[in-house]
Design an enzyme around this catalytic site. Structure first.
Site, PDB file in Angstrom:
ATOM      1  N   TRP A 105     -13.726  43.259 -66.470  1.00 27.47           N
ATOM      2  CA  TRP A 105     -13.938  44.573 -66.057  1.00 27.47           C
ATOM      3  C   TRP A 105     -14.015  45.544 -66.958  1.00 27.47           C
ATOM      4  CZ3 TRP A 105     -17.344  44.275 -62.395  1.00 27.47           C
ATOM      5  CH2 TRP A 105     -17.326  43.213 -61.578  1.00 27.47           C
ATOM      6  N   LYS A 117     -11.484  44.863 -51.514  1.00 27.77           N
ATOM      7  CA  LYS A 117     -10.552  43.985 -51.959  1.00 27.77           C
ATOM      8  C   LYS A 117      -9.395  44.196 -50.996  1.00 27.77           C
ATOM      9  CE  LYS A 117     -12.357  43.835 -56.351  1.00 27.77           C
ATOM     10  NZ  LYS A 117     -13.296  42.811 -56.290  1.00 27.77           N
ATOM     11  N   ASP A 138      -9.102  51.949 -63.375  1.00 26.18           N
ATOM     12  CA  ASP A 138      -9.785  50.965 -62.305  1.00 26.18           C
ATOM     13  C   ASP A 138      -8.807  50.507 -61.350  1.00 26.18           C
ATOM     14  OD1 ASP A 138     -11.042  49.393 -60.891  1.00 26.18           O
ATOM     15  OD2 ASP A 138     -12.517  48.625 -62.557  1.00 26.18           O
TER      16      ASP A 138
HETATM   17  C1  LIG Z   1     -11.417  45.518 -61.588  1.00 26.84           C
HETATM   18  C2  LIG Z   1     -12.734  45.573 -61.128  1.00 26.84           C
HETATM   19  N1  LIG Z   1     -13.448  46.701 -61.401  1.00 26.84           N
HETATM   20  C3  LIG Z   1     -14.704  46.809 -60.899  1.00 26.84           C
HETATM   21  C4  LIG Z   1     -15.199  45.945 -60.158  1.00 26.84           C
HETATM   22  C5  LIG Z   1     -16.714  45.952 -59.590  1.00 26.84           C
HETATM   23  O1  LIG Z   1     -16.685  46.592 -58.433  1.00 26.84           O
HETATM   24  P1  LIG Z   1     -17.957  46.740 -57.502  1.00 26.84           P
HETATM   25  O2  LIG Z   1     -18.367  45.316 -57.063  1.00 26.84           O
HETATM   26  O3  LIG Z   1     -17.444  47.709 -56.484  1.00 26.84           O
HETATM   27  O4  LIG Z   1     -19.024  47.551 -58.149  1.00 26.84           O
HETATM   28  C6  LIG Z   1     -14.507  44.730 -59.569  1.00 26.84           C
HETATM   29  C7  LIG Z   1     -15.045  43.912 -58.781  1.00 26.84           C
HETATM   30  O5  LIG Z   1     -14.735  42.674 -58.350  1.00 26.84           O
HETATM   31  C8  LIG Z   1     -13.238  44.689 -59.974  1.00 26.84           C
HETATM   32  O6  LIG Z   1     -12.312  43.671 -59.580  1.00 26.84           O
END
Ligand SMILES: Cc1ncc(COP(=O)(O)O)c(C=O)c1O
Length: 358
Positions: free
Chosen positions: A101, A194, A170
């Protein structure tokens, strides 16, 4: 029958919250309509919205000099909103990458800012030591991912200091799971799906002094300051997700808040890692200090059995244990709403599986 859902997200929602939402579905507290049908400008919804924000502030102990925004677009939307709001065109931003991520966040930011990957753990099994971070002297911000959902790697504590440069975190897969010192960050953001409710809602927590840095071309929907002035209602917000997030905050408070939740989370994670470590059949290569308490990844001594493991577990009501499609293996996401009994049931299943196939 309810099952144990180990999905990384959207993920389990506490049962009392689902029950309350069901009870209130047709007629929210005598108003003759569902929250879904309410105007976001109605006094009823404004009350729901404000309570959710003040409960979140209380639960995360967010200081008064931070704004809380309830937005859309997911964490991925914020990957580009961050540079647009914090960095001038031609400016530089530092990214500390310890998983997929963080890498994606850096790739998206590159469209708007010069990205310096200040540290990259390779492979994604740990967090690079602070002494190895090659920070740029004039970075607009340092981006970190304290819990990497796919790789199961976590900081397990607040990030190290970066001087005056604001840290952007994040926290999609760890929001409300552990106490955090919010004042160590300039910005925190998370997709809610989540630990905080259904998909469609994105939380952004931003320090007041960072609200005047957006570049002129920033679209309104990504513009934190404009969103903040409008109370996150510059356009129609995700009202029903906002309401459910509010119910989840109330549930968390009834459980004793984040500190109490963290105790249970640590216990659940320890049990599962212990079961993995004690067995020669299951494996997790992440050093214990970097192991995620939310996303426990593991492999089997016989990887060709991954699919059989997930399928047999599924048949027993232990669902969504397959690893992320990009890394394979297995993963149990054990967010706040996963009962300890779910982790116990998984461990029991793992022991039985090992006996049959080990
Ligand atoms: C740490 C992290 N960042 C970003 C995301 C992306 O999130 P979104 O689907 O809300 O754009 C996720 C999704 O699993 C994630 O776990």
């Amino acid at each position: 029958m309810r099952i144990y859902n180990f999905s990384a997200g959207p993920a389990m929602v506490p049962e009392p919250v689902l029950k309350q939402a069901a009870e209130e579905m047709l007629d929210w507290r005598g108003h003759g309509m569902s929250v879904m049908e309410m105007s976001h400008r109605s006094p009823e919804f404004l009350q729901i919205a404000e309570e959710a924000i003040s409960d979140l502030r209380e639960l995360m102990q967010i200081p008064d000099n931070y704004k809380i925004l309830f937005l859309q677009g997911g964490a991925t939307g914020q990957f580009s909103a961050i540079p647009m709001n914090l960095a001038r065109p031609g400016g530089t931003a530092d990214y500390v990458v310890n998983g997929i991520w963080g890498k994606k966040a850096a790739a998206e930011a590159k469209k708007f800012v010069k990205v310096n990957v200040a540290a990259q753990a390779d492979p994604f099994t740990h967090v690079a030591d602070r002494k190895d971070w090659k920070l740029s002297p004039k970075a607009a911000y340092v981006h970190v991912t304290p819990n990497e959902t796919i790789n199961g790697v976590a900081f397990n504590g607040d990030p190290p200091g970066t001087g005056k440069v604001p840290v952007v975190g994040d926290i999609s897969s760890m929001i409300l799971s552990e106490p955090m010192d919010v004042s160590r960050y300039g910005v925190l953001y998370a997709g809610a799906q989540k630990n905080m409710g259904p998909a469609g809602l994105t939380i952004v927590v931003v320090r007041d002094d960072l609200l005047d840095r957006a570049r002129a071309a920033t679209p309104l929907v990504w513009h934190w300051s404009e969103k903040s002035i409008a109370g996150s209602m510059l356009n129609t917000p995700p009202t029903y997700s906002w309401y459910l997030a509010g119910l989840i905050c109330k549930w968390l408070k009834s459980q004793g808040g984040v500190r109490a939740m963290a105790k249970v989370n640590r216990r659940k994670a320890k049990k599962l890692y212990d079961a993995i470590d004690k067995s020669a059949f299951y494996d997790n290569r992440i050093p214990s200090e970097y192991r995620s308490r939310m996303n426990v990844v593991f492999t089997l001594a016989k990887p060709d059995l991954d699919k059989t493991f997930a399928a047999e577990a599924h048949a027993k009501g232990l669902k969504n244990l397959g690893g992320h499609r990009s890394v394979g293996g297995l993963r149990a996401s054990i967010y706040n709403a996963m009962p300890e009994a779910g982790v116990d049931a998984l461990i029991k299943f793992m022991k039985g599986f090992e006996k049959r196939y080990g």
